[in-house]
Design an enzyme around this catalytic site. Structure first.
Site, PDB file in Angstrom:
ATOM      1  CG  ASP A 156      19.684  -5.194  36.106  1.00  0.00           C
ATOM      2  OD1 ASP A 156      18.684  -4.559  35.556  1.00  0.00           O
ATOM      3  OD2 ASP A 156      20.543  -4.888  36.819  1.00  0.00           O
ATOM      4  CG  HIS A 201      23.142  -4.439  32.940  1.00  0.00           C
ATOM      5  ND1 HIS A 201      23.565  -3.892  34.062  1.00  0.00           N
ATOM      6  CD2 HIS A 201      23.236  -5.685  33.217  1.00  0.00           C
ATOM      7  CE1 HIS A 201      23.802  -4.581  34.994  1.00  0.00           C
ATOM      8  NE2 HIS A 201      23.499  -5.739  34.506  1.00  0.00           N
ATOM      9  CG  HIS A 237      26.687  -8.758  32.712  1.00  0.00           C
ATOM     10  ND1 HIS A 237      26.976  -9.617  33.828  1.00  0.00           N
ATOM     11  CD2 HIS A 237      25.605  -7.926  33.475  1.00  0.00           C
ATOM     12  CE1 HIS A 237      26.345  -9.334  34.959  1.00  0.00           C
ATOM     13  NE2 HIS A 237      25.627  -8.358  34.872  1.00  0.00           N
ATOM     14  CG  HIS A 281      18.713 -10.209  37.619  1.00  0.00           C
ATOM     15  ND1 HIS A 281      18.272  -9.908  38.948  1.00  0.00           N
ATOM     16  CD2 HIS A 281      19.938  -9.623  37.259  1.00  0.00           C
ATOM     17  CE1 HIS A 281      19.598  -9.089  39.272  1.00  0.00           C
ATOM     18  NE2 HIS A 281      20.296  -9.063  38.423  1.00  0.00           N
TER      19      HIS A 281
END
Length: 279
Positions: free
Chosen positions: A92, A143, A147, A238
C-alpha cells in the site's frame, strides 16, 4: 469464469444497493426509538440511549477493517485460489521512487507477483514507475486519490469524488481499470459500500498485516505476517509511508526477502488479486 467475464459482471451490477442487515436494522431502531420518545411518557432518555448505542455499534463496525457488517469485504482469497496454494501480497501507499523499484526487484528475484494499492496523487507524481509496476506483471488497485486522514468521515459525495478520481488517474496512467479498493487504514462508514457497488469495485482488506508503517523491527513485522501463514491469506505491507529500521532502511525491504523465501518454502505462490479473484 474468466477474468474478463467477472469484470463484465461487476461493471454491469445494478445501481440499487442491497443495504446490509445491520444498516436496515439501524433505520428501524431509530424509528422505533423516535416513536417511543414521542408517544411513551418518560421514554425519551431511554430512546436517546438506544440511538447512541446504535451509533456506537455502527462506528465500531467501520473502525474494524476486516468487518463485513457494513457490506462485502474480501478478507481471504476464495477457496479455488486457496486450493491452488495461492496467497496475495498487497503493498500500500505507493508508488515511492526510492522504495518501490527495490520492491519490484525483490519480487522479480523470487518469481512472485504482488498487488499495489496505489494513491492516485503518487501515481501522478511518478507515472513511469506506475507503468513499470504493471509492465513487470503486477497489479495496481485503488487506494483513493489522496489517502485523506479523514476518509472514514466522508459522505457519499466525498467517497465518490475520491474514489472516482483515483479510478480515472490509475486507468489513464496504466491502461488498466482497477477492480479492487482498499480504504486508508481500512476505516470506513456505511456510505462507502454503495459507492463501491456503483463503481464496480470490491472492498479488499487483509488476513494479516505487519504494521510496518510504525513498527521499526523487521523481525517483528515478519513474525506477524508468517505466524500461521496459509494458502488463501492476504498479506499487507507498505512501500509508501514505510517505517525505517534503526539503520535507516525501509522495513519492507528487510521483510520481503525472508517472507518471499518462506512463501516458496511452504509451497505457496503469490499472485495478483485480479488473478486470484477471477475464478
Amino acid at each position: 469464469m474468466g477474468k474478463s467475464a467477472v469484470m463484465s459482471t461487476i461493471a454491469s451490477a445494478p445501481e440499487s444497493w442491497p443495504w446490509p442487515p445491520i444498516v436496515r436494522a439501524s433505520v428501524g431502531w431509530h424509528l422505533l426509538a423516535v416513536g417511543a420518545a414521542v408517544f411513551v411518557p418518560g421514554a425519551a432518555p431511554w430512546a436517546i440511549g438506544a440511538i447512541v448505542l446504535n451509533h456506537v455499534l455502527i462506528t465500531a463496525a467501520g473502525l474494524t477493517p476486516r468487518s463485513s457488517l457494513l457490506g462485502p469485504n474480501v478478507t481471504r482469497l476464495p477457496k479455488a485460489a486457496a486450493d491452488r496454494r495461492e496467497i496475495a501480497l498487497t503493498i500500500d501507499d505507493g508508488p515511492d521512487p526510492e522504495v518501490t523499484p527495490r520492491v519490484l526487484d525483490l519480487l522479480d528475484a523470487h518469481g512472485q507477483r504482488a498487488t499495489f494499492f496505489c494513491i492516485a496523487d503518487c501515481v501522478l507524481a511518478h507515472p513511469a514507475l506506475a507503468r513499470e509496476i504493471v509492465a513487470r506483471g503486477h497489479s495496481i488497485q485503488n487506494h483513493t486519490a489522496q489517502h485523506r486522514h479523514n476518509f472514514s468521515f466522508l459522505g457519499p459525495r466525498g467517497f465518490a469524488a475520491e474514489i472516482s478520481r483515483a479510478q480515472q488517474v490509475l486507468e489513464e496512467t496504466t491502461g488498466q481499470r482497477p477492480s479492487c479498493f482498499r480504504a486508508p487504514a481500512g476505516l470506513r462508514n456505511p456510505f462507502l459500500a454503495p459507492v463501491l457497488h456503483r463503481l464496480g469495485l470490491l472492498l479488499v482488506s487483509w488476513t494479516r498485516r505487519g504494521f510496518d508503517t510504525r513498527e521499526r523491527d523487521a523481525a517483528t513485522v515478519l513474525a506477524r505476517l508468517t505466524r500461521g501463514l496459509a494458502a488463501g491469506d492476504i498479506l499487507l505491507l507498505h512501500d509508501g509511508h514505510a517505517a525505517r529500521t534503526a539503520a535507516g532502511r525501509p522495513v519492507v525491504l528487510e521483510v520481503l526477502p525472508p517472507l518471499l523465501a518462506r512463501i516458496r518454502a511452504d509451497g505457496l505462490r503469490a499472485v495478483t488479486l485480479p488473478e486470484a479473484l477471477a475464478a
